[in-house]
Design a protein around this motif. Sequence first.
Motif, PDB file in Angstrom:
ATOM      1  N   MET A  60       0.825  -1.198  -0.066  1.00  0.00           N
ATOM      2  CA  MET A  60       0.114   0.069  -0.023  1.00  0.00           C
ATOM      3  C   MET A  60       1.026   1.310   0.108  1.00  0.00           C
ATOM      4  SD  MET A  60      -2.906   1.479   0.124  1.00  0.00           S
ATOM      5  CE  MET A  60      -3.593   3.174   0.796  1.00  0.00           C
TER       6      MET A  60
ATOM      7  N   LEU B  42      -5.807  -3.065   2.860  1.00  0.00           N
ATOM      8  CA  LEU B  42      -4.295  -2.877   2.368  1.00  0.00           C
ATOM      9  C   LEU B  42      -3.970  -3.288   1.094  1.00  0.00           C
ATOM     10  CD1 LEU B  42      -2.384  -2.982   5.604  1.00  0.00           C
ATOM     11  CD2 LEU B  42      -2.858  -1.154   4.630  1.00  0.00           C
TER      12      LEU B  42
ATOM     13  N   ALA C 189      -6.377  -1.783  -1.628  1.00  0.00           N
ATOM     14  CA  ALA C 189      -5.958  -0.282  -2.149  1.00  0.00           C
ATOM     15  C   ALA C 189      -4.603  -0.248  -2.735  1.00  0.00           C
ATOM     16  CB  ALA C 189      -5.921   0.758  -0.804  1.00  0.00           C
ATOM     17  N   GLY C 190      -3.690  -1.066  -2.275  1.00  0.00           N
ATOM     18  CA  GLY C 190      -2.468  -1.049  -2.813  1.00  0.00           C
ATOM     19  C   GLY C 190      -2.332  -1.544  -4.355  1.00  0.00           C
TER      20      GLY C 190
ATOM     21  N   THR D 252      -5.191   8.393  -2.869  1.00  0.00           N
ATOM     22  CA  THR D 252      -4.950   7.269  -1.906  1.00  0.00           C
ATOM     23  C   THR D 252      -6.066   7.216  -0.692  1.00  0.00           C
ATOM     24  OG1 THR D 252      -3.513   8.587  -0.614  1.00  0.00           O
ATOM     25  CG2 THR D 252      -2.586   7.079  -2.393  1.00  0.00           C
TER      26      THR D 252
ATOM     27  N   SER E  95      -9.193   5.431  -1.855  1.00  0.00           N
ATOM     28  CA  SER E  95      -8.997   3.837  -2.044  1.00  0.00           C
ATOM     29  C   SER E  95      -8.978   3.142  -0.861  1.00  0.00           C
ATOM     30  CB  SER E  95      -7.277   3.767  -2.690  1.00  0.00           C
ATOM     31  OG  SER E  95      -7.335   4.339  -3.747  1.00  0.00           O
ATOM     32  N   ILE E  96      -8.376   3.633   0.244  1.00  0.00           N
ATOM     33  CA  ILE E  96      -8.460   2.760   1.492  1.00  0.00           C
ATOM     34  C   ILE E  96      -9.726   2.982   2.100  1.00  0.00           C
ATOM     35  CG2 ILE E  96      -7.455   4.452   2.964  1.00  0.00           C
ATOM     36  CD1 ILE E  96      -6.500   0.910   3.183  1.00  0.00           C
TER      37      ILE E  96
ATOM     38  N   ALA F  78      -1.604   3.833   5.082  1.00  0.00           N
ATOM     39  CA  ALA F  78      -0.947   2.591   4.788  1.00  0.00           C
ATOM     40  C   ALA F  78      -0.690   2.059   6.286  1.00  0.00           C
ATOM     41  CB  ALA F  78       0.558   2.560   4.072  1.00  0.00           C
TER      42      ALA F  78
END
Length: 419
Positions: free
Chosen positions: A22, A97, A100-101, A116, A119-120, A279
């Motif tokens: 991530m 994680l 999203a990564g 980001t 995303s998470i 992250a």
Amino acid sequence: MDILANYGTVLILVAAIFGLLMAIGIGANDVANAMGTSVGSKALTVKQAIIIAMIFEFAGAYLAGGEVTDTIRKGVIEPALFVDQPELLVYGMMSSLLAAGTWLLLASYMGWPVSTTHSIIGAIIGFASVSVGTEAVDWSSVQGIVGSWIITPFISGLLAYAIFVSAQRLIFDTETPLINAKRFVPVYMFITTMVIALVTIKKGLKHIGLHLTSSEAWLCSIAVSAIVMALGYLYIYKRFSNTDDNPGFSSVERIFSVLMVITACAMAFAHGSNDVANAIGPLAAVVSTVEHLGQVAGKSTIAWWILPLGGIGIVVGLATLGHKVMATVGTGITELTPSRGFAAQLATASTVVLASGTGLPISTTQTLVGAVLGVGFARGIAALNLGVVRNIVASWIVTLPAGALLAVIFFYVIQAVFG
């Protein structure tokens, strides 16, 4: 519960790998937010930008990255609903994680500047909804975060507009732009240094056990900023002493290029401090839950190795895939010169630092785009490439459901492997 006791070390190790992935995705995609304007305005080469970003992103992540972590970890979902099944929280954070990564690396490879934070948060909402139900999601907290996605670009846009207009009136629209640039650019250096010094001293130094009062922090920040301003005066007068016979804007822009290096450092530091939480937040939740054998309610300290892991991942990501998104942001939205890039960067850094200080996980991508749009509006709507802006906004809309869908898939896979 037996799973946490029997496979605790394996779970933490796998979660650390996913957290590193991530962080690599954050570095690969969001480096454009820290460095795209510097490269797009040709104030820095891609290589110089990556070196500066590697140093200051890591410093921001390690020194000032702890503040936002609790918002990601405890703000989006309600941990109390996982008390009876703590392993679901562990699986879910791991799947978040990984999801999203994966999305960030895919977007980076394609050159799409996505959020980001979207995303998470999308990933966490996805796993929580299928594991214990939609009631696990703290929707009021999510509303506040979504609200920040609108408010922060607006704030950064206003700041960028104001900074750009001030530079126009104080320097470019005068009879002696070069002389005024030598006079006022060091003042901009002072303001920029204040932004980065305040957040470092007030937040970052807590990690190494140094606690200063607000007045002490301000005094130290003013002292450091004054030194930078004095050095800026000396450097600019020495470096540009022979350009008095060339009063054109090219010399003024070269002076702003010096300033861009400082704003690039501030932006990288601010970005590292804010986005590393994306992250390390879920990773911290996994480590805390496993180490306390399923206790998910209490607040715990972040393990010593988590912040450096996040910082290292960011550095690896921007050194490998960062150049792709940097090209999109640096030249796509509007034509940038060092003075325009400086206005956008200082506005973005200031907004990110303000948000990071309040613990609100904003989208750095949207903050920067808001700032660049602010600079564009100051020059007129024709200066903006609205097609690129539309595509960027479309990628933002796709990101949240993409993170959620991937997280659901990975959650079921991880649950099958360990369950």
